[in-house]
Each structure stands twice: as structure tokens, then as C-alpha cells.
Design an enzyme around this catalytic site. Structure first.
Site, PDB file in Angstrom:
ATOM      1  N   ARG A  69      55.399  52.023  43.569  1.00  0.00           N
ATOM      2  CA  ARG A  69      54.115  51.464  44.057  1.00  0.00           C
ATOM      3  C   ARG A  69      52.971  52.398  43.654  1.00  0.00           C
ATOM      4  NH1 ARG A  69      52.493  52.600  48.976  1.00  0.00           N
ATOM      5  NH2 ARG A  69      54.504  52.364  49.969  1.00  0.00           N
ATOM      6  N   TYR A 122      32.024  36.679  37.460  1.00  0.00           N
ATOM      7  CA  TYR A 122      33.225  35.831  37.572  1.00  0.00           C
ATOM      8  C   TYR A 122      33.304  35.265  38.998  1.00  0.00           C
ATOM      9  CZ  TYR A 122      38.090  34.659  38.281  1.00  0.00           C
ATOM     10  OH  TYR A 122      39.233  33.998  38.631  1.00  0.00           O
ATOM     11  N   ASP A 194      32.483  45.228  34.332  1.00  0.00           N
ATOM     12  CA  ASP A 194      33.636  44.393  33.978  1.00  0.00           C
ATOM     13  C   ASP A 194      33.544  44.119  32.480  1.00  0.00           C
ATOM     14  OD1 ASP A 194      35.381  42.253  33.449  1.00  0.00           O
ATOM     15  OD2 ASP A 194      35.127  41.387  35.448  1.00  0.00           O
ATOM     16  N   LYS A 219      43.598  38.750  30.328  1.00  0.00           N
ATOM     17  CA  LYS A 219      42.850  38.039  29.285  1.00  0.00           C
ATOM     18  C   LYS A 219      43.088  38.688  27.919  1.00  0.00           C
ATOM     19  CE  LYS A 219      41.238  35.350  32.522  1.00  0.00           C
ATOM     20  NZ  LYS A 219      41.839  35.944  33.710  1.00  0.00           N
TER      21      LYS A 219
HETATM   22  C1  PLP Z   1      35.383  38.427  33.724  1.00  0.00           C
HETATM   23  C2  PLP Z   1      36.549  38.306  34.624  1.00  0.00           C
HETATM   24  N1  PLP Z   1      36.821  39.288  35.495  1.00  0.00           N
HETATM   25  C3  PLP Z   1      37.875  39.225  36.332  1.00  0.00           C
HETATM   26  C4  PLP Z   1      38.720  38.139  36.350  1.00  0.00           C
HETATM   27  C5  PLP Z   1      39.878  38.092  37.313  1.00  0.00           C
HETATM   28  O1  PLP Z   1      41.062  38.441  36.677  1.00  0.00           O
HETATM   29  P1  PLP Z   1      42.531  37.996  37.155  1.00  0.00           P
HETATM   30  O2  PLP Z   1      42.608  36.513  36.980  1.00  0.00           O
HETATM   31  O3  PLP Z   1      43.442  38.771  36.259  1.00  0.00           O
HETATM   32  O4  PLP Z   1      42.660  38.375  38.593  1.00  0.00           O
HETATM   33  C6  PLP Z   1      38.497  37.097  35.441  1.00  0.00           C
HETATM   34  C7  PLP Z   1      39.401  35.925  35.429  1.00  0.00           C
HETATM   35  O5  PLP Z   1      39.149  34.936  34.758  1.00  0.00           O
HETATM   36  C8  PLP Z   1      37.390  37.178  34.562  1.00  0.00           C
HETATM   37  O6  PLP Z   1      37.120  36.204  33.673  1.00  0.00           O
END
Ligand code: PLP
Length: 403
Positions: A69, A122, A194, A219
Site C-alpha cells: 500500500r 475536468y 494537471d 489517458k
Molecule cells: C484532465 C483530466 N484530469 C483527470 C482526470 C481523471 O482521471 P481518472 O479517470 O484516471 O480518474 C481526467 C479523466 O478524464 C481528465 O481528463
């Protein structure tokens, strides 16, 4: 996490280009039985013959693992590869992108703190800002994305953390990381970016002044739409806080997912270059289609912040979105006709993926909330895969005929 493990890894890759780093960085020198690939270590715990060496590892005096973990050899190799590609001093990982985002925010923020961010982060991140953080007594101000003057003014009023996402999901707006990091640091705030859409191949937020960079590794990093994961890189003392929060709350990356992400990342540079090139061609072509009212892509000269994007990005990424003149009914007619796109809530894969914000990034919001966030119902987010761009345009052409 141990500092001693990092330095030889850095020396081993010094001066290498991103394409080489994607393949080689983070891979440990001594692998089980000389295996050339990082093994999947499925062990919950790690045994020690004597208490002294166990204590040394437990107290961080020597590299090693105690319990999965906390840390795991396969997961560590993944963290190292991303850390080196992002040019960071420290990295830790999570079970998903949302785990990376929520753990980082919860680890760094306390009641009474104030966050400044933008309206079209997001969807999941937006839900944290709209509900979860305010519920804990953390104030959040969300500014119009791209309105840098307003953002600077909100930051100057005093804040603890500035949260950036660029390009944004799904309208591909761009934020000037260096400019906003300067404003944030003048106010004594930490900057988190991000970098999911850009990847370190196209953009390195830490070099532009951010303190932390995070990803949904699900992604582009993984690139094969087969594993969930998240990763955070940056200043060691900040990463350590998020690591500790994740270690205790338990949203750790599974070794199998880490293995898949590591394998996917070997082709990151190749994939991103192809996707940059194809997305730009497709965006330019879409601008000329009669059924299309607008195309959103930072690589287009018509993008309002194309100049900023050109300054901070080496390529403009694999995601674009376009607005159909016929609104949501046209989206519902066009999407099922696409033969070369998965209709799915994902992006960044080797396969092209298309979907409307209503069922993907902003499924949590009502149509009215999406409109208020500047996300029209006639929008299609189109994540370009590594297929032939000509094939993709022919596929779009036959589908748009139904718009
Ligand atoms: C820009 C962005 N950040 C974070 C996330 C969240 O990621 P996860 O789906 O791996 O939790 C996404 C998901 O589409 C995203 O497009």
C-alpha cells in the site's frame, strides 16, 4: 520514495532525449533473473531476515519496500519513469487520476484555506471544487478559463493553492502556466497543474514554474485504455505530503496497472508525435466542413491563446473538440456513424475515441450547468488515436454528411 534510489537513476539518463527516456528511464538496473522487463511484483509485504535492516528500510535510511500500500517495486519503476520525464525531484502514484487530484488537494489544504482555479477543469475536479472542498471549510474561487487578468486578481486577494489544467477538457482552453505561477508565488500559494492532455512530451509545467504536476495516467501516459492510474511529481516536501495521505487512505496503484502503464509509456514519445500531427491536420480540415460551427484546438492560429500555447508547448496534443451546427440532435446522428472511433468516456488511447461532454467529462453536470461553463451541447470531444489521419478524416466526412 527513498532519496538514495533516485540519484543513480538520474545519472543513468542524464542528457538523454524524451524518446529515449520514455523507453529507458525508471527501469531498475538489476531485474529478477536478468529479465529485460520490469517484473510485476505481486507481494503485499516484503520480508527481512533481521530487525536492523527492516528498521533501516522502515525509517527510510535505506531503499526498499515494507508493504505494497506504501511502495512496490513495479509501481516505483512507473513513478520513476514519469518523474524523470517531467524533470521532477520526487513522484508518487495513485489508483486513478481522480485519486491523484483528490489526495493532493486533501493533503495540502486545511479548513480556512482558499483555492483559485478555473471553471472548466475536468468534471470530477470541478465536483471537488464545487462541493467536497467547501464542505470542509475550504473556499474555492473559479474564474473564467483564459481570463488571466481575473485569475491574477483572484490570486492577489490571497490564496493557498492555485490549480491549473491546460489544455482544458473538453474545450481545449489554454492557461499561461509561467504567468500564473508568478502570480501564485507572489501570493505565497502552491501551484498544481494537471498535465493529462499535454503529457511531458508536449509540456513540462515544473519547468514553467508549477510546484506540482499531476496526471490521469489512464489517458496518454498509459495510452492503451487498459489501466487506471494517477501520478504526482514535483517538490519533494509537497509530494511527501500527498504520498503520506495516500499511504494512509489507501488509493494506491495496483502493480498490474503499473506494469501496463510502464509498458504503454515506452511508446509515449512516438504516440504523442503522431497524435500531435494528426490532430492538427484534422482540426484544420474540420474548420472547413459546413456542418461544423467551430473547432477548438490550441494548435490552430484562430485559437485565442495560440501564442501562449506555442510558447509553452512543444506540440498541441491529441485531443480536439468541435461544435456541430445542428446541436445535440446532430451529435446523436453523427456519433453512431463513426466507424473509426470508440464512443466512450475516455481519451488519450491508441484508438480514436469520441463523445459528447454530456456522457464523458461533464456527465456530473446538468445541460444548464454545462452551458454556464461554456460547454455547448453540440460539442464532440475527439481524441485522435494513432490510426492514419486520412482514414480518420474520411470516416468523419461520411459521418458529418448526416449532421
Ligand atoms: C484532465 C483530466 N484530469 C483527470 C482526470 C481523471 O482521471 P481518472 O479517470 O484516471 O480518474 C481526467 C479523466 O478524464 C481528465 O481528463
Amino acid at each position: 520514495m527513498a532519496e538514495q534510489e533516485r540519484r543513480p537513476a538520474d545519472e543513468a539518463v542524464e542528457g538523454l532525449a524524451p524518446a529515449t527516456l520514455a523507453v529507458r528511464a525508471g527501469e531498475p538496473a538489476s531485474l529478477v533473473e536478468g529479465a529485460t522487463q520490469v517484473p510485476i511484483v505481486y507481494s503485499a509485504a516484503y520480508g527481512y531476515a533481521d530487525v536492523e535492516s527492516w528498521l533501516d528500510v522502515a525509517l527510510g535510511r535505506r531503499p526498499g519496500h515494507i508493504y505494497s500500500r506504501n511502495t512496490n517495486p513495479t509501481v516505483h519503476a512507473f513513478e520513476e519513469k514519469v518523474r524523470i520525464l517531467e524533470g521532477a525531484e520526487a513522484a508518487t502514484s495513485f489508483s486513478s487520476g481522480m485519486a491523484a487530484i483528490s489526495n493532493t488537494l486533501f493533503a495540502l489544504l486545511s479548513p480556512g484555506d482558499r483555492v483559485v482555479s478555473v471553471k472548466d477543469t475536468y468534471g470530477g475536479t470541478n465536483v471537488l471544487f464545487a462541493g467536497f472542498l467547501p464542505r470542509l471549510g475550504i473556499a474555492v474561487e473559479l474564474c473564467e478559463t483564459g481570463d488571466h487578468e481575473r485569475l491574477e486578481a483572484a490570486i492577489a486577494q490571497g490564496c493557498t493553492l492555485v490549480y491549473l489544467e491546460t489544455p482544458t477538457n473538453p474545450t481545449l482552453k489554454v492557461l499561461d502556466i509561467a504567468r500564473l505561477a508568478r502570480a501564485a508565488h507572489a501570493a505565497g500559494a502552491t501551484v498544481v497543474a494537471d498535465n493529462t492532455f499535454a503529457t511531458p512530451i508536449n509540456q513540462q509545467p515544473l519547468a514553467l514554474g508549477a510546484d506540482l504536476v499531476l496526471h490521469s495516467a489512464t489517458k496518454f501516459l498509459g495510452g492503451h485504455a487498459d489501466a487506471l492510474g494517477g501520478v504526482l511529481c514535483g517538490a519533494p516536501e509537497l509530494v511527501a505530503k500527498a504520498y503520506h495521505y495516500r499511504e494512509i487512505t489507501g488509493a494506491s496503484l495496483d502493480p498490474m496497472a503499473a506494469y501496463l502503464l510502464l509498458r504503454g509509456m515506452k511508446t509515449l514519445d512516438l504516440r504523442i508525435h503522431r497524435q500531435n500531427e494528426s490532430a492538427l491536420r484534422i482540426a484544420r480540415w474540420l474548420q472547413e466542413q459546413p456542418a461544423v460551427a467551430a473547432v477548438f484546438y490550441p494548435g490552430l492560429e484562430t485559437h485565442p491563446l495560440h501564442e501562449v500555447a506555442s510558447r509553452q508547448m512543444r506540440g498541441f496534443g491529441g485531443v480536439l473538440s468541435f461544435l456541430l451546427r445542428g446541436g445535440f440532435p446532430a451529435v446523436a446522428r453523427v456519433l453512431p456513424r463513426l466507424r473509426l472511433a470508440h464512443r466512450a468516456a475516455n481519451l488519450g488511447a491508441v484508438e480514436t475515441v469520441a463523445g459528447p461532454p454530456a456522457t464523458t467529462s461533464h456527465v456530473e453536470c446538468t445541460a444548464e450547468e454545462r452551458e454556464a461553463m461554456g460547454i455547448p451541447e453540440g460539442l464532440i470531444r475527439y481524441s485522435v488515436g494513432i490510426e492514419d489521419a486520412g482514414d480518420l478524416m474520411r470516416d468523419l466526412e461520411q459521418a458529418l454528411a448526416e449532421a
